[in-house]
Design a protein around this motif. Sequence first.
Motif, mmCIF file in Angstrom:
data_model
loop_
_atom_site.group_PDB
_atom_site.id
_atom_site.type_symbol
_atom_site.label_atom_id
_atom_site.label_comp_id
_atom_site.label_asym_id
_atom_site.label_seq_id
_atom_site.Cartn_x
_atom_site.Cartn_y
_atom_site.Cartn_z
ATOM 1 N N GLN A 81 0.814 -1.219 0.000
ATOM 2 C CA GLN A 81 0.000 0.000 0.000
ATOM 3 C C GLN A 81 0.847 1.269 0.000
ATOM 4 N N ILE A 82 2.007 1.223 0.644
ATOM 5 C CA ILE A 82 2.824 2.431 0.774
ATOM 6 C C ILE A 82 3.835 2.588 -0.365
ATOM 7 N N LEU A 83 4.053 1.532 -1.144
ATOM 8 C CA LEU A 83 5.089 1.564 -2.185
ATOM 9 C C LEU A 83 4.938 2.725 -3.174
ATOM 10 N N PRO A 84 3.739 3.039 -3.669
ATOM 11 C CA PRO A 84 3.656 4.163 -4.611
ATOM 12 C C PRO A 84 4.159 5.480 -4.012
ATOM 13 N N LEU A 85 3.880 5.710 -2.732
ATOM 14 C CA LEU A 85 4.342 6.942 -2.084
ATOM 15 C C LEU A 85 5.854 6.914 -1.876
ATOM 16 N N VAL A 86 6.362 5.788 -1.429
ATOM 17 C CA VAL A 86 7.809 5.660 -1.217
ATOM 18 C C VAL A 86 8.535 5.795 -2.554
ATOM 19 N N GLN A 87 7.978 5.222 -3.598
ATOM 20 C CA GLN A 87 8.596 5.324 -4.922
ATOM 21 C C GLN A 87 8.675 6.780 -5.378
ATOM 22 N N ARG A 88 7.603 7.540 -5.176
ATOM 23 C CA ARG A 88 7.634 8.957 -5.557
ATOM 24 C C ARG A 88 8.647 9.714 -4.717
ATOM 25 N N HIS A 89 8.689 9.409 -3.424
ATOM 26 C CA HIS A 89 9.640 10.068 -2.527
ATOM 27 C C HIS A 89 11.073 9.807 -2.973
ATOM 28 N N MET A 90 11.346 8.600 -3.398
ATOM 29 C CA MET A 90 12.708 8.194 -3.773
ATOM 30 C C MET A 90 12.956 8.313 -5.270
ATOM 31 N N GLU A 91 12.015 8.902 -6.001
ATOM 32 C CA GLU A 91 12.136 9.091 -7.444
ATOM 33 C C GLU A 91 12.425 7.783 -8.172
ATOM 34 N N ASN A 92 11.745 6.719 -7.740
ATOM 35 C CA ASN A 92 11.811 5.404 -8.395
ATOM 36 C C ASN A 92 13.231 4.878 -8.572
ATOM 37 N N GLN A 93 14.045 5.047 -7.549
ATOM 38 C CA GLN A 93 15.439 4.582 -7.627
ATOM 39 C C GLN A 93 15.566 3.064 -7.624
ATOM 40 N N PHE A 94 14.600 2.383 -7.013
ATOM 41 C CA PHE A 94 14.672 0.937 -6.861
ATOM 42 C C PHE A 94 13.369 0.299 -7.311
ATOM 43 N N SER A 95 13.433 -0.947 -7.682
ATOM 44 C CA SER A 95 12.225 -1.667 -8.076
ATOM 45 C C SER A 95 11.347 -1.926 -6.849
ATOM 46 N N ASP A 96 10.083 -2.195 -7.101
ATOM 47 C CA ASP A 96 9.183 -2.559 -6.004
ATOM 48 C C ASP A 96 9.700 -3.794 -5.271
ATOM 49 N N GLU A 97 10.258 -4.741 -6.022
ATOM 50 C CA GLU A 97 10.752 -5.975 -5.411
ATOM 51 C C GLU A 97 11.877 -5.685 -4.414
ATOM 52 N N VAL A 98 12.795 -4.813 -4.786
ATOM 53 C CA VAL A 98 13.888 -4.452 -3.884
ATOM 54 C C VAL A 98 13.330 -3.749 -2.646
#
Length: 141
Positions: free
Chosen positions: A15-32
């Motif tokens: 649930q939080i991955l989309p927000l974390v991805q935006r925060h980190m500018e998609n530096q890592f894959s969801d799997e990582v």
Amino acid sequence: MKPAFNKILKKEIPQILPLVQRHMENQFSDEVLIERFNEMFDQNYECFGIYSEEKLIGVFGLWFMTRHYAGRSCEPDHIFIEEAYRNKGIGKKLFDFIYNYALEKGCETSELNSYVSNYRSHKFYLNEGYVIKGYHFIKNL
């Protein structure tokens, strides 16, 4: 606006991955990120969602540790609030929540890291009473 700060369980990491991805500018894959969050949840880490009327609008984590120079400490981490909800006093309410929660857990101090280029956060943290004590270094191995 009265935001709610609700604990995120390990099984709710997706649930939080989309927000974390935006925060980190998609530096890592969801799997990582899932692998890393799973490991973090097994350490002295807690995760929270920031909600406005049931809608997830932000995320943050808290690390708990004892340090020789600071005693029992709470470290806010990866704080992200959706752009549309910024500058509405949520950050102040969030940090009031963090301080009270940390005190309940026996913490004496709060410390955090902020990206060098995140000037808006620096101003906020200084206004919150944080002082700059040093630099955070990282080296890939």
